[in-house]
Design a protein around this motif. Structure first.
Motif, PDB file in Angstrom:
ATOM      1  N   VAL A  98       5.917   2.216   2.728  1.00 50.20           N
ATOM      2  CA  VAL A  98       5.133   2.995   1.769  1.00 50.20           C
ATOM      3  C   VAL A  98       4.407   4.124   2.499  1.00 50.20           C
ATOM      4  CG1 VAL A  98       3.136   2.940   0.213  1.00 50.20           C
ATOM      5  CG2 VAL A  98       4.887   1.150   0.055  1.00 50.20           C
ATOM      6  N   ALA A  99       3.771   3.821   3.630  1.00 53.46           N
ATOM      7  CA  ALA A  99       3.050   4.838   4.405  1.00 53.46           C
ATOM      8  C   ALA A  99       4.006   5.899   4.948  1.00 53.46           C
ATOM      9  CB  ALA A  99       2.282   4.180   5.551  1.00 53.46           C
ATOM     10  N   MET A 100       5.145   5.462   5.478  1.00 51.63           N
ATOM     11  CA  MET A 100       6.121   6.404   6.040  1.00 51.63           C
ATOM     12  C   MET A 100       6.690   7.321   4.952  1.00 51.63           C
ATOM     13  SD  MET A 100       9.808   6.715   6.350  1.00 51.63           S
ATOM     14  CE  MET A 100      10.380   5.096   6.003  1.00 51.63           C
ATOM     15  N   LEU A 101       7.063   6.741   3.816  1.00 50.94           N
ATOM     16  CA  LEU A 101       7.641   7.548   2.731  1.00 50.94           C
ATOM     17  C   LEU A 101       6.595   8.468   2.109  1.00 50.94           C
ATOM     18  CD1 LEU A 101       9.965   4.856   1.119  1.00 50.94           C
ATOM     19  CD2 LEU A 101      10.676   6.880   2.417  1.00 50.94           C
ATOM     20  N   ALA A 102       5.355   8.017   2.020  1.00 48.05           N
ATOM     21  CA  ALA A 102       4.291   8.871   1.493  1.00 48.05           C
ATOM     22  C   ALA A 102       4.123  10.104   2.391  1.00 48.05           C
ATOM     23  CB  ALA A 102       2.984   8.092   1.389  1.00 48.05           C
ATOM     24  N   ALA A 129       0.368   9.884  -3.116  1.00 47.51           N
ATOM     25  CA  ALA A 129       1.742   9.775  -2.622  1.00 47.51           C
ATOM     26  C   ALA A 129       2.139   8.306  -2.472  1.00 47.51           C
ATOM     27  CB  ALA A 129       1.889  10.507  -1.293  1.00 47.51           C
ATOM     28  N   LYS A 130       1.226   7.476  -1.991  1.00 45.27           N
ATOM     29  CA  LYS A 130       1.522   6.046  -1.861  1.00 45.27           C
ATOM     30  C   LYS A 130       1.729   5.397  -3.223  1.00 45.27           C
ATOM     31  CE  LYS A 130      -0.612   4.987   2.592  1.00 45.27           C
ATOM     32  NZ  LYS A 130      -1.652   4.197   3.289  1.00 45.27           N
ATOM     33  N   ASP A 131       0.924   5.771  -4.211  1.00 38.17           N
ATOM     34  CA  ASP A 131       1.104   5.235  -5.562  1.00 38.17           C
ATOM     35  C   ASP A 131       2.487   5.597  -6.105  1.00 38.17           C
ATOM     36  OD1 ASP A 131      -1.435   4.099  -5.602  1.00 38.17           O
ATOM     37  OD2 ASP A 131      -2.335   5.782  -6.719  1.00 38.17           O
ATOM     38  N   MET A 132       2.910   6.821  -5.852  1.00 38.52           N
ATOM     39  CA  MET A 132       4.217   7.283  -6.320  1.00 38.52           C
ATOM     40  C   MET A 132       5.341   6.520  -5.608  1.00 38.52           C
ATOM     41  SD  MET A 132       3.133  11.253  -6.265  1.00 38.52           S
ATOM     42  CE  MET A 132       4.093  12.163  -7.431  1.00 38.52           C
ATOM     43  N   VAL A 133       5.195   6.337  -4.311  1.00 37.35           N
ATOM     44  CA  VAL A 133       6.210   5.621  -3.534  1.00 37.35           C
ATOM     45  C   VAL A 133       6.291   4.160  -3.978  1.00 37.35           C
ATOM     46  CG1 VAL A 133       6.801   4.777  -1.223  1.00 37.35           C
ATOM     47  CG2 VAL A 133       6.138   7.170  -1.548  1.00 37.35           C
TER      48      VAL A 133
END
Length: 141
Positions: A98-102, A129-133
């Motif tokens: 999640v952190a990497m993709l955000a 961004a994390k919520d979206m991921v």
């Protein structure tokens, strides 16, 4: 003429006996058996129904709809970028991913899904961004 009547009468009697003995039922009974043996197809549940009360889904969907994500991504079909389902299939829903993709969403990038670059979204907060991921990763099949 009498012979033709006898032949027709004989064929009619033969057909009646065959049908009465079950000759006409074999095809339909085997298909009925196959239908009865096969499990009923599962009712397809929409994402809205599946995640109606899931706060991660609700919050993430709201943020995705309020962004420009849908101009390049769809849930199940590739447009410019990969579908959300493809992303969910590639990455496990872990806090590290999640952190990497955000960060990828915020910084943009190229090369993981082809040569078309994903634009950076520097105005997007890390938490959004994390919520979206997290929403995207829920869409794993």
């Amino acid at each position: 003429m009498k012979i033709a009547k006898k032949v027709n009468l004989g064929l009619l009697a033969l057909a009646a006996i065959t049908f009465a003995c079950g000759g006409g039922e074999k095809a339909s009974s085997s298909s009925e058996t196959a239908e009865a043996a096969a499990p009923a197809p599962a009712k397809e549940v929409s994402l809205e129904e599946k995640y109606a009360n899931d706060p991660i889904y609700i919050k993430g969907l709201e943020k995705v709809k309020g962004s420009d994500c849908t101009s390049c991504h769809m849930v199940e079909r590739k447009i410019v970028g990969p579908s959300y389902a493809e992303v969910a299939a590639k990455y496990e829903s872990t806090e590290e991913n999640v952190a990497m993709l955000a960060q990828k969403v915020i910084q943009g990038g190229v090369g993981v899904w082809g040569e078309v670059p994903m634009p950076a979204h520097p105005g997007l907060s890390e938490e959004d961004a994390k919520d979206m991921v997290r929403y995207v990763l829920l869409l794993k099949k």
